[in-house]
Design a protein around this motif. Sequence first.
Motif, PDB file in Angstrom:
ATOM      1  N   ASN A  58      35.204  56.837-158.068  1.00 60.98           N
ATOM      2  CA  ASN A  58      35.166  55.421-158.408  1.00 60.98           C
ATOM      3  C   ASN A  58      36.294  55.065-159.375  1.00 60.98           C
ATOM      4  O   ASN A  58      37.012  54.072-159.196  1.00 60.98           O
ATOM      5  N   GLU A  62      39.424  52.509-158.633  1.00 61.59           N
ATOM      6  CA  GLU A  62      39.571  51.339-159.506  1.00 61.59           C
ATOM      7  C   GLU A  62      40.955  51.304-160.140  1.00 61.59           C
ATOM      8  O   GLU A  62      41.606  50.258-160.207  1.00 61.59           O
ATOM      9  N   SER A 133      35.698  45.198-162.157  1.00 57.20           N
ATOM     10  CA  SER A 133      35.627  46.543-161.587  1.00 57.20           C
ATOM     11  C   SER A 133      35.347  46.516-160.096  1.00 57.20           C
ATOM     12  O   SER A 133      35.909  47.311-159.338  1.00 57.20           O
ATOM     13  N   GLY A 134      34.484  45.593-159.648  1.00 58.57           N
ATOM     14  CA  GLY A 134      34.193  45.519-158.218  1.00 58.57           C
ATOM     15  C   GLY A 134      35.408  45.125-157.410  1.00 58.57           C
ATOM     16  O   GLY A 134      35.686  45.686-156.351  1.00 58.57           O
ATOM     17  N   SER A 161      35.710  39.887-155.533  1.00 56.76           N
ATOM     18  CA  SER A 161      34.725  40.383-156.488  1.00 56.76           C
ATOM     19  C   SER A 161      33.466  40.852-155.782  1.00 56.76           C
ATOM     20  O   SER A 161      32.711  41.650-156.314  1.00 56.76           O
ATOM     21  N   ALA A 164      33.054  44.862-152.861  1.00 54.68           N
ATOM     22  CA  ALA A 164      32.394  46.149-153.033  1.00 54.68           C
ATOM     23  C   ALA A 164      30.952  46.077-152.554  1.00 54.68           C
ATOM     24  O   ALA A 164      30.432  47.004-151.953  1.00 54.68           O
ATOM     25  N   ALA A 165      30.305  44.945-152.816  1.00 53.66           N
ATOM     26  CA  ALA A 165      28.897  44.810-152.449  1.00 53.66           C
ATOM     27  C   ALA A 165      28.713  44.688-150.946  1.00 53.66           C
ATOM     28  O   ALA A 165      27.636  44.948-150.431  1.00 53.66           O
ATOM     29  N   ALA A 171      29.687  49.961-152.809  1.00 53.85           N
ATOM     30  CA  ALA A 171      28.565  49.574-153.667  1.00 53.85           C
ATOM     31  C   ALA A 171      27.965  50.805-154.338  1.00 53.85           C
ATOM     32  O   ALA A 171      27.663  50.792-155.528  1.00 53.85           O
ATOM     33  N   GLY A 174      30.482  52.285-156.909  1.00 53.16           N
ATOM     34  CA  GLY A 174      30.581  51.492-158.125  1.00 53.16           C
ATOM     35  C   GLY A 174      29.340  51.498-158.978  1.00 53.16           C
ATOM     36  O   GLY A 174      29.422  51.376-160.197  1.00 53.16           O
ATOM     37  N   GLY A 175      28.172  51.637-158.336  1.00 49.76           N
ATOM     38  CA  GLY A 175      26.952  51.526-159.111  1.00 49.76           C
ATOM     39  C   GLY A 175      25.993  52.684-159.001  1.00 49.76           C
ATOM     40  O   GLY A 175      24.998  52.750-159.720  1.00 49.76           O
TER      41      GLY A 175
END
Length: 342
Positions: A58, A62, A133-134, A161, A164-165, A171, A174-175
């Motif tokens: 990640n 980034e 970040s996303g 933005s 990523a989701a 996703a 990133g999370g």
Amino acid sequence: MPVPIIIGAVAAAAGLYGIAKGVSGAKDHSNAKNINQSAKNRVDETSTLINQNREATNNVIEDYGQRKLRAFNGVISEFIETFGRIKNVELSASPELEKLQAGDFTKTTLADLRQDYQMLKDAGLGLGAGMGSGAALAFGAYNGTMLLATASTGTAISSLSGAAATNATLAWLGGGSLATGGFGMAGGMMVLGGIVAGPALAIFGHILGNKGEEALNNARSNMEQAKTFCEDGALMVAKLQAIEKVTSLANNVFSLTSGRLRGTVHNMKDALEHYGENFRDFPQESKEAVFMSVKYAQLLKAMIDTPILDQDGNLVLSTEKRVIDIAAVSAGEKSQLDAVEA
């Protein structure tokens, strides 16, 4: 034999059997506890390793996205402005760039660079703007077209933005979990190239209430599930490390090439200051500086157009070779990995 003696002997035998079963049950419980703890340790170690590699991957993606943005707002913007001042530019063809299918710079690449930069400014990501970040993760993983084309339709690049989701792998990277259901580690395995984790590891429940033999069987089943999880985890770590390796390579090549572009842009500015804006009035050395500047700008555009991940979140297998070839052209050498990793 008198009946009371027989009854006594049977009772004694039953008592001894009960004691033996009790000892066996206690031993089974102890073994089950040890096996369960071992299974849990394996899963915990694999989970930690996966998470460490997830975070490392990640971070490097980034960082690559942020580097691309800085280049657009810095050396690429500076190149566009400086090169645009020169009149009557005559560029010789470069077989190296043709092999990379970089295209006709004056008609295609320059226009694309200008359009991409304008899209970034329209999205509020111009000079001095930060990137979340996303967005940085998406900008590092995708190519420019995948991210920026929406601006030409009038759609704000809020997708930057949210990109990523929209991609399960990003996703998760990133999370650490998936927005659609929060599948966590198992979800990450499913999105990274179709690896499917073993059954949900609800394997560490209480066993004390079970009979000894049943507890031992359950513990052995837990261990098998843990082994499956660890095997899948090893594959997942390998995929993460491959993504990190290619992204680090791209990041390094992009940095070196943008540094070379910065130097040639400085030379172009000197030529404009000393010889005016007519390319035909430039000495050969200054004309070479213009050509080299164009070459590096083309290479950066080729990098921007080369995705690390596809839309399904899988590593694009051709990217590593393309980046190595770009590095070789940038360095003026044959395609050698050593030229990149030196």
